[in-house]
Design an enzyme around this catalytic site. Sequence first.
Site, PDB file in Angstrom:
ATOM      1  N   HIS A 157       0.810  -1.233   0.000  1.00 46.31           N
ATOM      2  CA  HIS A 157       0.000   0.000   0.000  1.00 46.31           C
ATOM      3  C   HIS A 157       0.831   1.266   0.000  1.00 46.31           C
ATOM      4  O   HIS A 157       0.280   2.359  -0.139  1.00 46.31           O
ATOM      5  CB  HIS A 157      -0.931  -0.004   1.218  1.00 46.31           C
ATOM      6  CG  HIS A 157      -2.047  -1.001   1.084  1.00 46.31           C
ATOM      7  ND1 HIS A 157      -3.341  -0.659   0.806  1.00 46.31           N
ATOM      8  CD2 HIS A 157      -2.031  -2.361   1.146  1.00 46.31           C
ATOM      9  CE1 HIS A 157      -4.090  -1.739   0.725  1.00 46.31           C
ATOM     10  NE2 HIS A 157      -3.323  -2.796   0.935  1.00 46.31           N
ATOM     11  N   ASP A 365       3.914   9.332  -0.934  1.00 42.33           N
ATOM     12  CA  ASP A 365       2.733   8.559  -0.538  1.00 42.33           C
ATOM     13  C   ASP A 365       2.457   7.494  -1.582  1.00 42.33           C
ATOM     14  O   ASP A 365       2.619   7.751  -2.784  1.00 42.33           O
ATOM     15  CB  ASP A 365       1.513   9.501  -0.437  1.00 42.33           C
ATOM     16  CG  ASP A 365       0.587   9.106   0.702  1.00 42.33           C
ATOM     17  OD1 ASP A 365       0.518   7.901   1.018  1.00 42.33           O
ATOM     18  OD2 ASP A 365      -0.059   9.993   1.268  1.00 42.33           O
TER      19      ASP A 365
HETATM   20  O1  F6P Z   1      -1.133   2.792   4.406  1.00 43.31           O
HETATM   21  C1  F6P Z   1      -0.148   2.341   5.232  1.00 43.31           C
HETATM   22  C2  F6P Z   1      -0.649   2.003   6.609  1.00 43.31           C
HETATM   23  O2  F6P Z   1       0.312   1.394   7.385  1.00 43.31           O
HETATM   24  C3  F6P Z   1      -1.813   1.084   6.583  1.00 43.31           C
HETATM   25  O3  F6P Z   1      -1.399  -0.240   6.612  1.00 43.31           O
HETATM   26  C4  F6P Z   1      -2.562   1.505   7.796  1.00 43.31           C
HETATM   27  O4  F6P Z   1      -3.928   1.297   7.650  1.00 43.31           O
HETATM   28  C5  F6P Z   1      -2.251   2.985   7.937  1.00 43.31           C
HETATM   29  O5  F6P Z   1      -1.035   3.169   7.308  1.00 43.31           O
HETATM   30  C6  F6P Z   1      -2.284   3.440   9.379  1.00 43.31           C
HETATM   31  O6  F6P Z   1      -1.174   2.997  10.075  1.00 43.31           O
HETATM   32  P1  F6P Z   1      -1.224   2.162  11.430  1.00 43.31           P
HETATM   33  O7  F6P Z   1      -1.920   0.890  11.145  1.00 43.31           O
HETATM   34  O8  F6P Z   1       0.218   1.993  11.790  1.00 43.31           O
HETATM   35  O9  F6P Z   1      -1.986   3.011  12.396  1.00 43.31           O
END
Ligand code: F6P
Length: 469
Positions: A157, A365
Amino acid sequence: MSRLVVVSNRVAVPDPTGKGSAGGLAVALREAFQAYQGIWFGWSGKVAAHPSSQPKLVDKERVQYALMDLTSLDRQEYYNGFANRALWPIMHYRIGLSEFSRADYAGYLRVNRTFATALAQMVRPDDLVWVHDYHLIPLAAEMRALGLTNRIGYFHHIPWPAPEVLGTLPGSRELLRAITDYDLVGMQTDRDADNLRRALMQEFGAAQRKADIVDLGERQTRVKGYPIGIDVRGFEQAAQRSGNHRIVRQTAAGLGSRQLIIGVDRLDYSKGIPERMEAFERFLIGNPDQRGRVTYLQITPTSRSEVPEYATLSRVVNETLGRINGSLGEPGWVPIHYVNSTYPRSVLAGLHRLAKVGLVTPMRDGMNLVAKEYVAAQNPEDPGVLVLSKFAGAAQQLTDALIVNPNDKFEVAEAIRDALYMDRTERITRWERMMNAIRETDVSWWAATFLRDLSGNKSLGRTRTQVRA
Ligand code: F6P
């Protein structure tokens, strides 16, 4: 019929209060799961004294959620440590911020092995397995080691950096080797896919066959761009209905005749929040007639606050905010409103629709779904303007945004001005083109296209919605 087994670090179990996770991945997968039946496996978000060997199962809306607790050491080494202190900065081209530790790396591998062992007891031979994001790169290798021969796909992602940048991370060669245990690897953009294919060719002498297949002799992996989308229709409808929501009404009333500029991002250094605030400051300095006429609302849920670099960022943002509001504000006018709450889609869509300018200026991003949400929320007869970083994956698709370099605050300030002064005809023309782009590649297109490629057209258990591929 095959089932779909989704694996991700966070699992978005439906929440009756409507408050979901702030992360783009959770939102996208929740949407994708509207269409398929199966299992969603991952971390429960909880810390327990002993690691789970088997997941806790929760059945909701025809999806079985399989949730694993982590120990506090697991969370420290796997999530805070290797995933978010070593890998995340490298993937976002921030070599100087990356803190590698052997203990964290061992913890990362250990959690991947624990997840693989629990999954091996649940997965049936014809299930399709779809793994998500950088927390779980070695998962397929661990599952193969346990004898699983299922088709396993991986979607990344976040950005995949150039091989020269990835190569600075200790352990990166092992990660590259592990990623070839997936049958299909999806990236947000063709540029990311190209970076990974080049790394595999340079490290292992892999040959590129056809456009997107990398041949390592004993196995072949397909690496391809699948730009993630949003639930465009759902967001449009939420925006149309949002006018009655208390927060949206109060915001509109508080603005009076002022124009609203909006930014919505998790508190993360990749999002360029202090840099954006400084660009807004530059805009106000260069356009003194705009003081008191425009308000910039920055919505920023806090995130990963146990990771030291995030705590530092929080301080920097607060200092920047205080300095700008103190030096440029006036009695009765605060230039930047900064809030740390998480809002549901119904509120965010309404705030996006109120805003004349959407500021989406990450330093780097993978895609940035906020850019797409801002577009989807607009009033077709009087849409706002999107100012978008050239380093967001979304810039490859939303070429009708005002594309900027987030490192250049003068350029961003100029784009803010151009956006505020853009005439309605041009705003509508740009918006319609962007809307077409996000409709063509919405979240159900994304899930269906990836899964069609992964399954080789095998039929999957579908639920309510029929998904177009
Ligand atoms: O998009 C990257 C990401 O790590 C996703 O996997 C996740 O939903 C988002 O950022 C938020 O991060 P975290 O799960 O570390 O709160």
